[in-house]
Design an enzyme around this catalytic site. Structure first.
Site, PDB file in Angstrom:
ATOM      1  N   LEU A 128      19.964 -18.464  -8.734  1.00 24.31           N
ATOM      2  CA  LEU A 128      19.290 -19.627  -8.149  1.00 24.31           C
ATOM      3  C   LEU A 128      18.564 -20.411  -9.248  1.00 24.31           C
ATOM      4  O   LEU A 128      18.739 -21.619  -9.393  1.00 24.31           O
ATOM      5  CB  LEU A 128      18.287 -19.142  -7.082  1.00 24.31           C
ATOM      6  N   GLY A 132      15.496 -25.717 -15.856  1.00 26.90           N
ATOM      7  CA  GLY A 132      14.607 -26.789 -15.397  1.00 26.90           C
ATOM      8  C   GLY A 132      14.139 -26.650 -13.962  1.00 26.90           C
ATOM      9  O   GLY A 132      13.404 -27.510 -13.462  1.00 26.90           O
ATOM     10  N   GLY A 342      -9.140   3.823 -24.144  1.00 23.98           N
ATOM     11  CA  GLY A 342      -8.257   3.462 -25.268  1.00 23.98           C
ATOM     12  C   GLY A 342      -6.876   4.074 -25.139  1.00 23.98           C
ATOM     13  O   GLY A 342      -5.877   3.469 -25.551  1.00 23.98           O
ATOM     14  N   GLU A 365      11.218 -13.750  -7.409  1.00 31.55           N
ATOM     15  CA  GLU A 365      11.504 -13.964  -5.973  1.00 31.55           C
ATOM     16  C   GLU A 365      10.398 -14.791  -5.329  1.00 31.55           C
ATOM     17  O   GLU A 365      10.024 -14.581  -4.171  1.00 31.55           O
ATOM     18  CB  GLU A 365      11.782 -12.646  -5.249  1.00 31.55           C
TER      19      GLU A 365
HETATM   20  C1  LIG Z   1      12.426 -10.602 -15.126  1.00 35.32           C
HETATM   21  C2  LIG Z   1      12.856 -11.757 -14.282  1.00 35.32           C
HETATM   22  C3  LIG Z   1      13.919 -11.602 -13.411  1.00 35.32           C
HETATM   23  C4  LIG Z   1      14.340 -12.681 -12.631  1.00 35.32           C
HETATM   24  N1  LIG Z   1      15.468 -12.542 -11.836  1.00 35.32           N
HETATM   25  C5  LIG Z   1      15.989 -13.648 -11.225  1.00 35.32           C
HETATM   26  C6  LIG Z   1      17.255 -13.574 -10.563  1.00 35.32           C
HETATM   27  O1  LIG Z   1      17.892 -12.513 -10.497  1.00 35.32           O
HETATM   28  N2  LIG Z   1      17.747 -14.709 -10.014  1.00 35.32           N
HETATM   29  C7  LIG Z   1      17.095 -15.905 -10.056  1.00 35.32           C
HETATM   30  O2  LIG Z   1      17.614 -16.893  -9.529  1.00 35.32           O
HETATM   31  N3  LIG Z   1      15.885 -15.997 -10.680  1.00 35.32           N
HETATM   32  C8  LIG Z   1      15.338 -14.905 -11.267  1.00 35.32           C
HETATM   33  N4  LIG Z   1      14.130 -14.988 -11.945  1.00 35.32           N
HETATM   34  C9  LIG Z   1      13.416 -16.264 -11.968  1.00 35.32           C
HETATM   35  C10 LIG Z   1      12.144 -16.238 -11.135  1.00 35.32           C
HETATM   36  O3  LIG Z   1      12.445 -16.181  -9.761  1.00 35.32           O
HETATM   37  C11 LIG Z   1      11.328 -17.464 -11.535  1.00 35.32           C
HETATM   38  O4  LIG Z   1      10.788 -17.177 -12.826  1.00 35.32           O
HETATM   39  C12 LIG Z   1      10.223 -17.770 -10.547  1.00 35.32           C
HETATM   40  O5  LIG Z   1      10.759 -18.234  -9.329  1.00 35.32           O
HETATM   41  C13 LIG Z   1       9.245 -18.841 -11.098  1.00 35.32           C
HETATM   42  O6  LIG Z   1       9.935 -19.930 -11.608  1.00 35.32           O
HETATM   43  P1  LIG Z   1       9.559 -20.460 -13.097  1.00 35.32           P
HETATM   44  O7  LIG Z   1       9.543 -19.272 -13.990  1.00 35.32           O
HETATM   45  O8  LIG Z   1      10.481 -21.553 -13.426  1.00 35.32           O
HETATM   46  O9  LIG Z   1       8.087 -20.969 -12.970  1.00 35.32           O
HETATM   47  P2  LIG Z   1       7.636 -22.462 -12.520  1.00 35.32           P
HETATM   48  O10 LIG Z   1       8.302 -22.826 -11.249  1.00 35.32           O
HETATM   49  O11 LIG Z   1       7.790 -23.377 -13.667  1.00 35.32           O
HETATM   50  O12 LIG Z   1       6.096 -22.220 -12.213  1.00 35.32           O
HETATM   51  C14 LIG Z   1       5.114 -22.134 -13.226  1.00 35.32           C
HETATM   52  C15 LIG Z   1       3.753 -21.959 -12.546  1.00 35.32           C
HETATM   53  O13 LIG Z   1       3.478 -23.117 -11.745  1.00 35.32           O
HETATM   54  C16 LIG Z   1       3.214 -22.730 -10.409  1.00 35.32           C
HETATM   55  N5  LIG Z   1       3.710 -23.771  -9.503  1.00 35.32           N
HETATM   56  C17 LIG Z   1       4.919 -24.381  -9.479  1.00 35.32           C
HETATM   57  N6  LIG Z   1       4.995 -25.267  -8.498  1.00 35.32           N
HETATM   58  C18 LIG Z   1       3.808 -25.243  -7.854  1.00 35.32           C
HETATM   59  C19 LIG Z   1       3.252 -25.932  -6.723  1.00 35.32           C
HETATM   60  N7  LIG Z   1       3.971 -26.819  -6.027  1.00 35.32           N
HETATM   61  N8  LIG Z   1       1.979 -25.630  -6.360  1.00 35.32           N
HETATM   62  C20 LIG Z   1       1.255 -24.726  -7.034  1.00 35.32           C
HETATM   63  N9  LIG Z   1       1.724 -24.032  -8.105  1.00 35.32           N
HETATM   64  C21 LIG Z   1       2.983 -24.290  -8.505  1.00 35.32           C
HETATM   65  C22 LIG Z   1       3.980 -21.416 -10.228  1.00 35.32           C
HETATM   66  O14 LIG Z   1       3.453 -20.671  -9.142  1.00 35.32           O
HETATM   67  C23 LIG Z   1       3.715 -20.778 -11.580  1.00 35.32           C
HETATM   68  O15 LIG Z   1       2.448 -20.189 -11.591  1.00 35.32           O
HETATM   69  C24 LIG Z   1      13.657 -13.918 -12.696  1.00 35.32           C
HETATM   70  C25 LIG Z   1      12.570 -14.058 -13.564  1.00 35.32           C
HETATM   71  C26 LIG Z   1      12.192 -13.020 -14.367  1.00 35.32           C
HETATM   72  C27 LIG Z   1      11.059 -13.234 -15.351  1.00 35.32           C
END
Ligand SMILES: Cc1cc2nc3c(=O)[nH]c(=O)nc-3n(C[C@H](O)[C@H](O)[C@H](O)COP(=O)(O)OP(=O)(O)OC[C@H]3O[C@@H](n4cnc5c(N)ncnc54)[C@H](O)[C@@H]3O)c2cc1C
Length: 381
Positions: A128, A132, A342, A365
């Site tokens: 998903l 970006g 520690g 998720e």
């Molecule tokens: C180890 C790992 C495994 C993963 N596995 C998968 C997978 O299998 N499949 C998959 O599709 N994805 C996967 N992901 C992606 C994961 O689901 C995303 O990292 C997560 O959804 C957050 O998206 P982002 O990292 O782009 O953060 P961003 O969306 O850029 O968010 C950054 C910060 O801004 C906050 N924020 C954003 N929008 C708003 C809003 N409207 N109001 C308030 N706060 C907001 C967020 O809560 C966060 O604190 C994985 C990530 C990791 C690190």
């Protein structure tokens, strides 16, 4: 210590005992080493396939174990107590790969992939997120177009769990540009599809024995029948999948919390300062009492959400369980490390790994912020 806060039936109790025994005897001996070497647990996955833990909710007709969501959550919890990396590898295959395929797949795709995922040793993933688009998943750029009897996919996914080892991925792509989330579709992509490519493994701070990569689609071709549900319904399918799967991350958090409590209590009883075990100091006792109370609350909420299966309220409950259990587990690991002093900052102690592993639970998720938005939207619509 592993006090039960929910009535489990006999099948669930037996499964818990079986998974606990397996986790302690087969997984625990290698957990620290795999973490240190960033080693994917291939042999463990093969054994879990034989035990039916990779297709726990898949119908028996497709060689699955056809168990309920609560039984699945209990298995995830037991695995996470011993190795959160193994737990997420297993939960992703079950909940965000098998589940949408079994719920929304054509007979052709179900017959082609589910038996292999459920019992053949294959694992899967869910694409998903993109570089970006994370929380704002609806703004994805990956596209797919129908050419004859094939989908042709172009784009890129980021942070995909099981990326390098998955045999099948549920991938979200825009099939009708300009239609917003109504123009997104869900398509199953086998890893041997022409035009499919896996990126390098991410260097993560925790869950080092799990695998996370980017996925690339360069005119990647898959059969038209690998579309899940109808064209344009993919975003809804993705949201329904996450509604259902978040209970697995809640269960993973409960398992980590359980282990953090066990480690904290055991260390507090052994470590002597000011002439007595630190467990005799009230400040330490209060930390332990809070950790245990929050664990009972997190477990009860998680089991309750899981016991609602796929009912209309299950999505909100799963978000509440994920939000609470993940934040409580993070607090528990923070306090458990504090109790270790520690030593807790040293990788020789298990709590250091748990402290790193638990951090992601409030992010993937759907972040805690997104869970609060989902819950509030349910309550105010
Ligand atoms: C180890 C790992 C495994 C993963 N596995 C998968 C997978 O299998 N499949 C998959 O599709 N994805 C996967 N992901 C992606 C994961 O689901 C995303 O990292 C997560 O959804 C957050 O998206 P982002 O990292 O782009 O953060 P961003 O969306 O850029 O968010 C950054 C910060 O801004 C906050 N924020 C954003 N929008 C708003 C809003 N409207 N109001 C308030 N706060 C907001 C967020 O809560 C966060 O604190 C994985 C990530 C990791 C690190």
């Amino acid at each position: 210590m592993s006090e039960l806060t929910f009535e489990l039936n006999e099948e669930q109790q037996l499964l818990r005992e079986e998974v606990r025994r397996f986790a302690v005897e087969r997984i625990r001996p290698g957990t620290a080493e795999r973490d240190k070497n960033h080693e994917f647990p291939k042999d463990i996955i093969a054994e879990m396939a034989e035990m039916g833990l990779l297709g726990m909710m898949v119908p028996e007709a497709y060689d699955g174990a056809e168990m309920d969501v609560l039984t699945y959550a209990i298995a995830v919890e037991e695995l996470a107590t011993v190795c959160p990396s193994v737990a997420v590898t297993m939960s992703v295959t079950n909940s965000v790969c098998c589940w949408p395929i079994q719920e929304f797949g054509s007979d052709e795709v179900k017959e082609a992939v589910l038996p292999e995922l459920a019992a053949g040793g294959a694992i899967g993933g869910f694409g998903l997120t993109e570089p970006g688009s994370g929380s704002d998943a609806g703004s994805m750029k990956t596209v797919a177009r129908l050419e004859g009897d094939e989908w042709v996919i172009d784009g890129e996914k980021a942070w995909i769990t099981n990326g390098a080892y998955g045999k099948y991925f549920v991938v979200l792509a825009r099939t009708s540009p300009g239609k917003g989330t109504q123009g997104i579709s869900a398509i199953v992509v086998p890893s041997d599809a022409p035009g499919f490519r896996v990126g390098g493994s991410e260097e993560k701070m925790g869950l080092k024995a799990s695998n996370t990569t980017a996925l690339y689609f360069d005119s990647c071709r898959v059969p038209a029948s690998y579309l899940l549900g109808e064209e344009g319904k993919g975003f809804r399918i993705a949201m329904a999948t996450l509604d259902h799967s978040r209970v697995g991350i809640a269960a993973q958090s409960v398992g980590i919390h359980q282990r953090a409590l066990e480690l904290a209590v055991s260390y507090a009883k052994e470590r002597v300062q000011f002439g007595v075990p630190i467990a005799k100091h009230q400040a330490i006792q209060f930390k332990i009492a809070s950790m245990a109370t929050e664990l009972a609350a997190a477990r009860t909420l998680t089991y309750y959400a899981a016991s609602r299966g796929h009912s209309p309220e299950a999505g909100r409950l799963a978000s509440q369980a994920k939000l609470y259990a993940s934040e409580a587990a993070n607090r528990a690991c923070w306090e458990a490390l504090q109790i270790h002093g520690g030593n807790g900052f040293c990788e020789d102690y298990e709590i250091a790994r748990l402290y790193r592993d638990v951090r992601i639970t409030t992010i993937y998720e759907g972040t805690s912020e997104m869970q609060r938005m989902v819950i509030a939207r349910h309550l105010t619509r």
